[in-house]
Design a protein around this motif. Structure first.
Motif, PDB file in Angstrom:
ATOM      1  N   ARG A   6       0.808  -1.217   0.000  1.00 31.98           N
ATOM      2  CA  ARG A   6       0.000   0.000   0.000  1.00 31.98           C
ATOM      3  C   ARG A   6       0.845   1.271   0.000  1.00 31.98           C
ATOM      4  O   ARG A   6       0.328   2.348  -0.241  1.00 31.98           O
ATOM      5  N   SER A   7       2.135   1.181   0.267  1.00 30.52           N
ATOM      6  CA  SER A   7       2.961   2.372   0.376  1.00 30.52           C
ATOM      7  C   SER A   7       2.945   3.250  -0.885  1.00 30.52           C
ATOM      8  O   SER A   7       2.759   4.456  -0.771  1.00 30.52           O
ATOM      9  N   ARG A   9       0.607   3.433  -3.052  1.00 32.30           N
ATOM     10  CA  ARG A   9      -0.750   3.996  -3.134  1.00 32.30           C
ATOM     11  C   ARG A   9      -0.934   5.122  -2.124  1.00 32.30           C
ATOM     12  O   ARG A   9      -1.616   6.106  -2.392  1.00 32.30           O
ATOM     13  N   LEU A  10      -0.312   4.991  -0.956  1.00 28.56           N
ATOM     14  CA  LEU A  10      -0.374   6.084   0.022  1.00 28.56           C
ATOM     15  C   LEU A  10       0.371   7.313  -0.494  1.00 28.56           C
ATOM     16  O   LEU A  10      -0.091   8.445  -0.311  1.00 28.56           O
ATOM     17  N   GLY A  13      -1.841   8.911  -2.871  1.00 24.93           N
ATOM     18  CA  GLY A  13      -2.894   9.622  -2.142  1.00 24.93           C
ATOM     19  C   GLY A  13      -2.421  10.951  -1.588  1.00 24.93           C
ATOM     20  O   GLY A  13      -3.137  11.957  -1.645  1.00 24.93           O
ATOM     21  N   LEU A  14      -1.204  10.967  -1.062  1.00 27.79           N
ATOM     22  CA  LEU A  14      -0.631  12.215  -0.552  1.00 27.79           C
ATOM     23  C   LEU A  14      -0.489  13.232  -1.676  1.00 27.79           C
ATOM     24  O   LEU A  14      -0.889  14.392  -1.539  1.00 27.79           O
TER      25      LEU A  14
END
Length: 124
Positions: A6-7, A9-10, A13-14
């Motif tokens: 998920r990193s 994707r995070l 997102g940021l």
């Protein structure tokens, strides 16, 4: 070090959230644009917001993640002058605001490192 799936994707997102904020609330970003840049601060705010949105989309996609994450690392370096401008301009603000402005300066290093690590995980 292996990233959690998920990193990236995070990170996307940021970048996406920051990009949206550049359009939804541009004034705070306008005030951080270094005055030596040509043109209007609002133009730079919108351009950087659009870049963040594009990077977010590209980092989110496994096929473009490697190049986009490296581009994001470069972008984080490129916006450091805006954070320096903010710290200089806010030196007479209340202590909490000054602390926030100064805290942004070293935050760029872990963002760059995060983007570089995300470039190594092109699978998603």
């Amino acid at each position: 070090m292996r990233l959690a799936p998920r990193s990236p994707r995070l990170l996307a997102g940021l970048l996406g959230s920051a990009g949206v904020l550049h359009f939804a609330r541009p004034l705070p970003f306008d005030t951080t644009v270094p005055r030596l840049l040509p043109g209007s601060a609002r133009t730079w705010t919108y351009v950087s917001g659009a870049v963040e949105l594009g990077l977010a989309a590209a980092v989110a996609a496994p096929r473009t993640r490697r190049a986009a994450s490296l581009a994001a690392a470069g972008f984080f370096v490129a916006v450091l002058p805006a954070n320096v401008q903010m710290a200089v301009d806010w030196r007479d603000k209340p202590a909490a605001m000054r602390a926030a402005a100064y805290a942004r300066l070293p935050l760029q290093a872990p963002l760059v490192a995060w983007a570089i690590r995300a470039s190594r995980d092109a699978r998603g």
